[in-house]
Scaffold this motif. Structure first.
Motif: not given
Length: 161
Positions: A86, A37, A138, A39
């Motif tokens: 993301l 991931d 998120q 971000h």
């Protein structure tokens, strides 16, 4: 004011206003797949390009990219999804031969500040399992709404008794 200085000031302001920044890079196991991931915070509406790569044996291998060409050995196993702030890499059939330093590189179109790059070392035996609700977290506004509505749901249950 000197025109050259004025142009330099304008370019500096534009660079600060049109940048993206990688906030966090994390990795976890989702079944037999690796999930990485990336971000980020994006302060522009310009399209975002990305590249996920791995460095092992002092050689960079492109896994999935909109910036350059992905290597054949990863094309059939790699997939990327993009959500608000993301970018997620999914690498199927993750094994110890896929261990190494993973890199997320982001660039916004017409961004003069350059690419943002973050690395994470991935070792299979040290990876955590992905949390089932991590994607829900998120979207903070949805989660906040759910938490705020819990007392109302409890009150409805109490009244129906």
């Amino acid at each position: 004011m000197n025109p050259t200085v004025g142009i330099a000031v304008i370019l500096t302001v534009l660079q600060a206003a049109h940048c993206q920044m990688i906030k966090d890079l994390s990795a976890c196991l989702l079944g037999q797949s690796l999930r990485v991931d990336c971000h980020y915070e994006n302060k522009t509406s310009n399209p975002l390009t990305y590249e996920f790569s791995i460095t092992k044996d002092n050689r960079k291998h492109v896994i999935h990219s909109t910036i350059s060409v992905s290597e054949n050995i990863y094309r059939s196993r790699a997939n990327v999804t993009m959500h608000k702030n993301l970018v997620c890499l999914y690498l199927q059939s993750f094994t110890t031969s896929d261990e190494g330093v993973y890199m997320c590189e982001l660039k916004a179109t017409n961004d003069y500040t350059g690419n943002q790059i973050k690395n994470i070392t991935v070792i299979k035996d040290k990876l955590e399992k992905c949390a089932g609700f991590s994607l829900l977290i998120q979207n903070t506004s949805w989660l906040l709404l759910l938490l705020l509505s819990l007392p109302l749901l409890q009150a409805v249950d109490f009244v129906s008794l």
